[in-house]
Design a protein around this motif. Sequence first.
Motif, PDB file in Angstrom:
ATOM      1  N   GLU A  15       0.299  -1.300   0.362  1.00 27.08           N
ATOM      2  CA  GLU A  15      -0.095  -0.006  -0.387  1.00 27.08           C
ATOM      3  C   GLU A  15       0.815   1.052   0.473  1.00 27.08           C
ATOM      4  O   GLU A  15       0.662   2.301  -0.638  1.00 27.08           O
ATOM      5  CB  GLU A  15      -0.914   0.044   1.023  1.00 27.08           C
ATOM      6  CG  GLU A  15      -1.674   1.117   1.121  1.00 27.08           C
ATOM      7  CD  GLU A  15      -3.057   0.960   0.326  1.00 27.08           C
ATOM      8  OE1 GLU A  15      -4.051   2.229   0.221  1.00 27.08           O
ATOM      9  OE2 GLU A  15      -3.548  -0.066  -0.034  1.00 27.08           O
ATOM     10  N   ASP A  16       2.039   1.423   1.487  1.00 33.71           N
ATOM     11  CA  ASP A  16       2.351   2.673   1.018  1.00 33.71           C
ATOM     12  C   ASP A  16       4.021   2.176   0.913  1.00 33.71           C
ATOM     13  O   ASP A  16       4.814   1.091   1.923  1.00 33.71           O
ATOM     14  CB  ASP A  16       2.172   3.317   1.817  1.00 33.71           C
ATOM     15  CG  ASP A  16       0.705   3.999   2.081  1.00 33.71           C
ATOM     16  OD1 ASP A  16       1.167   4.319   0.934  1.00 33.71           O
ATOM     17  OD2 ASP A  16       0.114   3.789   3.019  1.00 33.71           O
ATOM     18  N   VAL A  17       5.003   2.814   0.825  1.00 38.84           N
ATOM     19  CA  VAL A  17       6.669   2.872   1.384  1.00 38.84           C
ATOM     20  C   VAL A  17       6.779   4.268   1.924  1.00 38.84           C
ATOM     21  O   VAL A  17       7.111   5.049   1.055  1.00 38.84           O
ATOM     22  CB  VAL A  17       7.393   2.523   0.343  1.00 38.84           C
ATOM     23  CG1 VAL A  17       8.551   1.544   0.828  1.00 38.84           C
ATOM     24  CG2 VAL A  17       7.266   0.515  -0.277  1.00 38.84           C
ATOM     25  N   TRP A  18       7.237   4.306   2.859  1.00 41.70           N
ATOM     26  CA  TRP A  18       7.860   6.093   3.277  1.00 41.70           C
ATOM     27  C   TRP A  18       9.570   5.616   3.749  1.00 41.70           C
ATOM     28  O   TRP A  18       9.451   4.531   4.195  1.00 41.70           O
ATOM     29  CB  TRP A  18       7.267   5.936   4.220  1.00 41.70           C
ATOM     30  CG  TRP A  18       5.581   6.126   3.583  1.00 41.70           C
ATOM     31  CD1 TRP A  18       4.383   5.288   4.185  1.00 41.70           C
ATOM     32  CD2 TRP A  18       5.184   7.355   2.865  1.00 41.70           C
ATOM     33  NE1 TRP A  18       3.236   5.678   3.857  1.00 41.70           N
ATOM     34  CE2 TRP A  18       3.824   6.676   3.037  1.00 41.70           C
ATOM     35  CE3 TRP A  18       5.501   8.422   3.035  1.00 41.70           C
ATOM     36  CZ2 TRP A  18       2.837   8.092   2.696  1.00 41.70           C
ATOM     37  CZ3 TRP A  18       4.146   9.115   1.819  1.00 41.70           C
ATOM     38  CH2 TRP A  18       3.154   9.309   2.160  1.00 41.70           C
ATOM     39  N   SER A  19      10.345   7.031   3.721  1.00 35.37           N
ATOM     40  CA  SER A  19      11.571   6.710   4.629  1.00 35.37           C
ATOM     41  C   SER A  19      11.409   7.673   5.896  1.00 35.37           C
ATOM     42  O   SER A  19      10.755   8.668   5.715  1.00 35.37           O
ATOM     43  CB  SER A  19      12.446   6.840   3.511  1.00 35.37           C
ATOM     44  OG  SER A  19      12.626   8.422   3.022  1.00 35.37           O
ATOM     45  N   PHE A  20      11.950   7.740   6.604  1.00 35.04           N
ATOM     46  CA  PHE A  20      12.746   8.419   7.883  1.00 35.04           C
ATOM     47  C   PHE A  20      13.749   8.462   8.082  1.00 35.04           C
ATOM     48  O   PHE A  20      14.705   7.787   7.570  1.00 35.04           O
ATOM     49  CB  PHE A  20      11.569   7.837   8.829  1.00 35.04           C
ATOM     50  CG  PHE A  20      10.447   7.541   8.810  1.00 35.04           C
ATOM     51  CD1 PHE A  20       9.722   8.039   8.983  1.00 35.04           C
ATOM     52  CD2 PHE A  20       9.371   6.126   8.367  1.00 35.04           C
ATOM     53  CE1 PHE A  20       7.895   8.251   9.381  1.00 35.04           C
ATOM     54  CE2 PHE A  20       8.798   6.014   8.053  1.00 35.04           C
ATOM     55  CZ  PHE A  20       7.934   7.147   8.368  1.00 35.04           C
ATOM     56  N   ARG A  21      14.239  10.336   8.045  1.00 39.19           N
ATOM     57  CA  ARG A  21      15.960  10.537   8.250  1.00 39.19           C
ATOM     58  C   ARG A  21      16.113  10.048  10.364  1.00 39.19           C
ATOM     59  O   ARG A  21      15.178  10.194  10.676  1.00 39.19           O
ATOM     60  CB  ARG A  21      15.405  11.819   7.494  1.00 39.19           C
ATOM     61  CG  ARG A  21      15.490  11.992   6.537  1.00 39.19           C
ATOM     62  CD  ARG A  21      15.616  13.681   6.396  1.00 39.19           C
ATOM     63  NE  ARG A  21      14.462  14.595   6.566  1.00 39.19           N
ATOM     64  CZ  ARG A  21      14.491  15.799   6.535  1.00 39.19           C
ATOM     65  NH1 ARG A  21      15.173  16.710   6.305  1.00 39.19           N
ATOM     66  NH2 ARG A  21      13.465  16.416   7.201  1.00 39.19           N
ATOM     67  N   ARG A  44      20.471   1.391   3.830  1.00 37.05           N
ATOM     68  CA  ARG A  44      21.538   2.608   3.366  1.00 37.05           C
ATOM     69  C   ARG A  44      21.015   3.854   2.365  1.00 37.05           C
ATOM     70  O   ARG A  44      20.474   3.157   1.586  1.00 37.05           O
ATOM     71  CB  ARG A  44      22.934   2.745   3.155  1.00 37.05           C
ATOM     72  CG  ARG A  44      23.774   2.788   2.957  1.00 37.05           C
ATOM     73  CD  ARG A  44      25.285   2.409   2.735  1.00 37.05           C
ATOM     74  NE  ARG A  44      26.166   3.301   3.224  1.00 37.05           N
ATOM     75  CZ  ARG A  44      27.753   2.824   2.752  1.00 37.05           C
ATOM     76  NH1 ARG A  44      28.291   1.863   2.827  1.00 37.05           N
ATOM     77  NH2 ARG A  44      28.719   3.867   2.920  1.00 37.05           N
ATOM     78  N   GLY A  45      20.800   4.651   2.691  1.00 34.45           N
ATOM     79  CA  GLY A  45      20.549   5.866   1.527  1.00 34.45           C
ATOM     80  C   GLY A  45      21.277   6.123   0.850  1.00 34.45           C
ATOM     81  O   GLY A  45      22.295   5.932   0.698  1.00 34.45           O
ATOM     82  N   ALA A  46      20.585   7.302   0.119  1.00 29.95           N
ATOM     83  CA  ALA A  46      21.522   7.882  -0.822  1.00 29.95           C
ATOM     84  C   ALA A  46      23.234   8.973  -0.329  1.00 29.95           C
ATOM     85  O   ALA A  46      23.727   8.579  -0.919  1.00 29.95           O
ATOM     86  CB  ALA A  46      20.115   8.921  -1.532  1.00 29.95           C
ATOM     87  N   ASN A  47      22.939   9.063   0.782  1.00 26.98           N
ATOM     88  CA  ASN A  47      23.625   9.748   1.703  1.00 26.98           C
ATOM     89  C   ASN A  47      24.771   9.502   2.247  1.00 26.98           C
ATOM     90  O   ASN A  47      25.533   9.842   2.667  1.00 26.98           O
ATOM     91  CB  ASN A  47      23.616  11.396   2.434  1.00 26.98           C
ATOM     92  CG  ASN A  47      22.992  10.448   4.052  1.00 26.98           C
ATOM     93  OD1 ASN A  47      22.218   8.934   3.669  1.00 26.98           O
ATOM     94  ND2 ASN A  47      22.042  12.016   4.367  1.00 26.98           N
ATOM     95  N   GLY A  48      24.212   7.689   2.413  1.00 27.52           N
ATOM     96  CA  GLY A  48      25.802   6.917   3.119  1.00 27.52           C
ATOM     97  C   GLY A  48      24.659   6.785   4.104  1.00 27.52           C
ATOM     98  O   GLY A  48      25.699   5.399   5.459  1.00 27.52           O
ATOM     99  N   ASP A  49      24.108   7.130   5.686  1.00 30.47           N
ATOM    100  CA  ASP A  49      23.566   7.191   6.435  1.00 30.47           C
ATOM    101  C   ASP A  49      22.069   6.189   6.217  1.00 30.47           C
ATOM    102  O   ASP A  49      22.098   5.855   5.233  1.00 30.47           O
ATOM    103  CB  ASP A  49      22.818   8.061   7.129  1.00 30.47           C
ATOM    104  CG  ASP A  49      24.473   9.448   7.139  1.00 30.47           C
ATOM    105  OD1 ASP A  49      25.537   8.755   8.045  1.00 30.47           O
ATOM    106  OD2 ASP A  49      23.677  10.271   7.733  1.00 30.47           O
ATOM    107  N   TYR A  50      22.088   5.663   7.274  1.00 26.92           N
ATOM    108  CA  TYR A  50      21.187   4.257   7.455  1.00 26.92           C
ATOM    109  C   TYR A  50      19.761   5.204   7.699  1.00 26.92           C
ATOM    110  O   TYR A  50      19.978   6.206   8.395  1.00 26.92           O
ATOM    111  CB  TYR A  50      21.160   3.134   8.356  1.00 26.92           C
ATOM    112  CG  TYR A  50      22.569   2.239   7.036  1.00 26.92           C
ATOM    113  CD1 TYR A  50      22.020   0.649   6.941  1.00 26.92           C
ATOM    114  CD2 TYR A  50      23.646   2.665   7.329  1.00 26.92           C
ATOM    115  CE1 TYR A  50      22.563   0.225   6.561  1.00 26.92           C
ATOM    116  CE2 TYR A  50      23.953   1.917   6.533  1.00 26.92           C
ATOM    117  CZ  TYR A  50      24.427   0.334   5.934  1.00 26.92           C
ATOM    118  OH  TYR A  50      24.884  -0.868   6.090  1.00 26.92           O
TER     119      TYR A  50
END
Length: 200
Positions: A31-37, A147-153
Motif C-alpha cells: 500500500e505504502d512505502v516511506w522513509s524517515f531520516r 543505507r540511504g543515498a547519503n551513506g547514512d542508514y
Amino acid sequence: MRGRIVARLAETAYTEQPWRIHELTSDFRVEDVWSFRTPGAGPDDFPAMLAALQTAGGFAKQPRLVKFLFAVRWKLGALLGWDKSSAGVGQRVVSLRDRLPGDLRDAPSGPDNEGTPLKAVYELDSEAVRELANKTVHTVMHLSWVRGANGDYELRMAVLVKPNGRFGRLYMAAIAPFRYLIVYPALTRQWERAWRDRDH
C-alpha cells in the motif's frame, strides 16, 4: 526539518530488498512505502531506532488532529463492530506468526507497544514486523533499516494490506487522503524526532 515533510518511495524500494517478510506476504499488496531520516545512523543502529520508537509512544503522543481522527475511527469501529476480537488476528485471519519458518519462529518477536494496536510478529537485525486485523483489512507494518543515498542508514516503513472484500477496498480508498495529508506527515515528525532525541 523544513522542506521535507514525508518521503514516499516507489514500491520497488521495498520489493527489491531481500526481506524475509516477502516469504510470508505473497497474498498481500504493497500500500505504502516511506522513509524517515535518521542522521548519523550506522548499520547496527536499528535496535536503537526501535527503542526510540517505543519511547516516543504511539497514537497518544500524536497531534490533536491525528488523535481526533483515530478517536472517530475507533468510535465508528465500536458502533459498527469493526474491531471485535472475532474479527482480529487469530480469529478472522491467521497470524503471520503461524506462517513463520523455523528460524524466524525462534527469533524474538519484539515487544508490543501499548500505544498501538499492532502486534509484534518478528524482529531481526534490520527488519521488524507488526500486524493488525479487523473487519476491514489485515494490515502488516514492515520496518526496515536501509543505507540511504547519503551513506547514512535510514528507517523505512512498508504498509502491506489484504482488504476484507469490496468493503475493505472501499475503506482503504476512503481513508487514503487522511493518511497521506495528516497521519503520515505527523508520524514522520514524531519518528524523526524520536531518533534525534533518543539519547536525551
